[in-house]
Motif scaffolding. Sequence first.
Motif, PDB file in Angstrom:
ATOM      1  N   PHE A  38     -13.071 122.697  -0.160  1.00  0.00           N
ATOM      2  CA  PHE A  38     -14.243 122.541  -1.003  1.00  0.00           C
ATOM      3  C   PHE A  38     -13.821 122.760  -2.447  1.00  0.00           C
ATOM      4  CE2 PHE A  38     -15.765 123.962   3.119  1.00  0.00           C
ATOM      5  CZ  PHE A  38     -16.653 122.952   3.417  1.00  0.00           C
ATOM      6  N   PHE A  39     -14.473 122.074  -3.354  1.00  0.00           N
ATOM      7  CA  PHE A  39     -14.132 122.156  -4.763  1.00  0.00           C
ATOM      8  C   PHE A  39     -15.352 122.625  -5.546  1.00  0.00           C
ATOM      9  CE2 PHE A  39     -11.572 118.781  -2.886  1.00  0.00           C
ATOM     10  CZ  PHE A  39     -10.304 119.250  -3.176  1.00  0.00           C
ATOM     11  N   THR A  40     -15.104 123.362  -6.625  1.00  0.00           N
ATOM     12  CA  THR A  40     -16.196 123.789  -7.483  1.00  0.00           C
ATOM     13  C   THR A  40     -16.684 122.585  -8.284  1.00  0.00           C
ATOM     14  OG1 THR A  40     -14.778 124.332  -9.359  1.00  0.00           O
ATOM     15  CG2 THR A  40     -15.184 126.094  -7.717  1.00  0.00           C
ATOM     16  N   LEU A  41     -17.869 122.704  -8.829  1.00  0.00           N
ATOM     17  CA  LEU A  41     -18.425 121.625  -9.631  1.00  0.00           C
ATOM     18  C   LEU A  41     -17.547 121.348 -10.852  1.00  0.00           C
ATOM     19  CD1 LEU A  41     -20.698 119.616  -9.993  1.00  0.00           C
ATOM     20  CD2 LEU A  41     -22.020 121.401 -11.141  1.00  0.00           C
ATOM     21  N   ASP A  42     -17.006 122.401 -11.458  1.00  0.00           N
ATOM     22  CA  ASP A  42     -16.130 122.219 -12.618  1.00  0.00           C
ATOM     23  C   ASP A  42     -14.860 121.463 -12.245  1.00  0.00           C
ATOM     24  OD1 ASP A  42     -17.884 123.491 -14.343  1.00  0.00           O
ATOM     25  OD2 ASP A  42     -16.965 125.465 -14.035  1.00  0.00           O
ATOM     26  N   GLU A  43     -14.285 121.760 -11.081  1.00  0.00           N
ATOM     27  CA  GLU A  43     -13.081 121.042 -10.634  1.00  0.00           C
ATOM     28  C   GLU A  43     -13.380 119.557 -10.423  1.00  0.00           C
ATOM     29  OE1 GLU A  43     -10.503 124.262  -8.096  1.00  0.00           O
ATOM     30  OE2 GLU A  43     -12.295 123.430  -7.146  1.00  0.00           O
ATOM     31  N   VAL A  44     -14.523 119.255  -9.858  1.00  0.00           N
ATOM     32  CA  VAL A  44     -14.898 117.862  -9.617  1.00  0.00           C
ATOM     33  C   VAL A  44     -15.124 117.130 -10.933  1.00  0.00           C
ATOM     34  CG1 VAL A  44     -16.656 116.356  -8.611  1.00  0.00           C
ATOM     35  CG2 VAL A  44     -15.865 118.357  -7.346  1.00  0.00           C
ATOM     36  N   LYS A  45     -15.831 117.775 -11.859  1.00  0.00           N
ATOM     37  CA  LYS A  45     -16.074 117.147 -13.161  1.00  0.00           C
ATOM     38  C   LYS A  45     -14.757 116.859 -13.878  1.00  0.00           C
ATOM     39  CE  LYS A  45     -20.686 118.970 -14.086  1.00  0.00           C
ATOM     40  NZ  LYS A  45     -21.483 119.856 -14.962  1.00  0.00           N
ATOM     41  N   LYS A  46     -13.817 117.803 -13.817  1.00  0.00           N
ATOM     42  CA  LYS A  46     -12.521 117.613 -14.461  1.00  0.00           C
ATOM     43  C   LYS A  46     -11.756 116.455 -13.821  1.00  0.00           C
ATOM     44  CE  LYS A  46      -8.253 120.034 -15.550  1.00  0.00           C
ATOM     45  NZ  LYS A  46      -7.470 121.250 -15.379  1.00  0.00           N
ATOM     46  N   ALA A  47     -11.780 116.387 -12.511  1.00  0.00           N
ATOM     47  CA  ALA A  47     -11.082 115.308 -11.806  1.00  0.00           C
ATOM     48  C   ALA A  47     -11.695 113.948 -12.141  1.00  0.00           C
ATOM     49  CB  ALA A  47     -11.130 115.546 -10.302  1.00  0.00           C
ATOM     50  N   VAL A  48     -13.011 113.881 -12.249  1.00  0.00           N
ATOM     51  CA  VAL A  48     -13.679 112.619 -12.585  1.00  0.00           C
ATOM     52  C   VAL A  48     -13.320 112.206 -14.009  1.00  0.00           C
ATOM     53  CG1 VAL A  48     -15.929 111.545 -12.993  1.00  0.00           C
ATOM     54  CG2 VAL A  48     -15.543 112.872 -10.920  1.00  0.00           C
ATOM     55  N   GLU A  49     -13.317 113.156 -14.926  1.00  0.00           N
ATOM     56  CA  GLU A  49     -12.947 112.835 -16.306  1.00  0.00           C
ATOM     57  C   GLU A  49     -11.511 112.341 -16.395  1.00  0.00           C
ATOM     58  OE1 GLU A  49     -14.791 112.535 -19.045  1.00  0.00           O
ATOM     59  OE2 GLU A  49     -16.495 112.921 -17.718  1.00  0.00           O
ATOM     60  N   TRP A  51      -9.854 110.854 -14.030  1.00  0.00           N
ATOM     61  CA  TRP A  51      -9.843 109.523 -13.420  1.00  0.00           C
ATOM     62  C   TRP A  51     -10.384 108.477 -14.398  1.00  0.00           C
ATOM     63  CZ3 TRP A  51     -14.036 106.329 -12.263  1.00  0.00           C
ATOM     64  CH2 TRP A  51     -13.697 105.169 -11.559  1.00  0.00           C
ATOM     65  N   LYS A  52     -11.471 108.813 -15.077  1.00  0.00           N
ATOM     66  CA  LYS A  52     -12.043 107.873 -16.054  1.00  0.00           C
ATOM     67  C   LYS A  52     -11.039 107.550 -17.154  1.00  0.00           C
ATOM     68  CE  LYS A  52     -16.957 109.007 -15.732  1.00  0.00           C
ATOM     69  NZ  LYS A  52     -18.102 109.597 -16.467  1.00  0.00           N
ATOM     70  N   ARG A  53     -10.343 108.590 -17.654  1.00  0.00           N
ATOM     71  CA  ARG A  53      -9.335 108.358 -18.707  1.00  0.00           C
ATOM     72  C   ARG A  53      -8.217 107.454 -18.195  1.00  0.00           C
ATOM     73  NH1 ARG A  53     -10.265 113.838 -20.238  1.00  0.00           N
ATOM     74  NH2 ARG A  53      -8.609 114.504 -18.860  1.00  0.00           N
ATOM     75  N   SER A  54      -7.803 107.656 -16.959  1.00  0.00           N
ATOM     76  CA  SER A  54      -6.707 106.841 -16.420  1.00  0.00           C
ATOM     77  C   SER A  54      -7.145 105.394 -16.187  1.00  0.00           C
ATOM     78  CB  SER A  54      -6.179 107.443 -15.121  1.00  0.00           C
ATOM     79  OG  SER A  54      -7.097 107.262 -14.071  1.00  0.00           O
ATOM     80  N   GLN A  55      -8.425 105.164 -15.949  1.00  0.00           N
ATOM     81  CA  GLN A  55      -8.914 103.812 -15.700  1.00  0.00           C
ATOM     82  C   GLN A  55      -9.130 103.032 -16.977  1.00  0.00           C
ATOM     83  OE1 GLN A  55      -9.204 102.465 -12.554  1.00  0.00           O
ATOM     84  NE2 GLN A  55      -8.189 104.379 -12.059  1.00  0.00           N
ATOM     85  N   SER A  56      -9.332 103.728 -18.092  1.00  0.00           N
ATOM     86  CA  SER A  56      -9.616 103.026 -19.345  1.00  0.00           C
ATOM     87  C   SER A  56      -8.351 102.617 -20.106  1.00  0.00           C
ATOM     88  CB  SER A  56     -10.491 103.915 -20.237  1.00  0.00           C
ATOM     89  OG  SER A  56      -9.778 105.074 -20.634  1.00  0.00           O
ATOM     90  N   LEU A  57      -7.190 102.973 -19.609  1.00  0.00           N
ATOM     91  CA  LEU A  57      -5.946 102.623 -20.314  1.00  0.00           C
ATOM     92  C   LEU A  57      -5.580 101.202 -20.137  1.00  0.00           C
ATOM     93  CD1 LEU A  57      -3.808 105.783 -19.552  1.00  0.00           C
ATOM     94  CD2 LEU A  57      -5.009 105.212 -21.646  1.00  0.00           C
TER      95      LEU A  57
END
Length: 57
Positions: A38-49, A51-57
Amino acid sequence: MKTKSIKLKKKDSWVLPGDPITLDEFKSGIKKAEKGPFFTLDEVKKAVEEWKRSQSL
């Protein structure tokens, strides 16, 4: 935090059509999911951010 990619086989996915699973397979899958991880909400938000940065390159 490291995330891992999961490749699903057709039988491993309960949402795709195919061979039905038995009640015992379903129950064991639920028990496995309850163990985590299980992951904390902060860990999930960080992972999503990240991922978003890696997709916009």
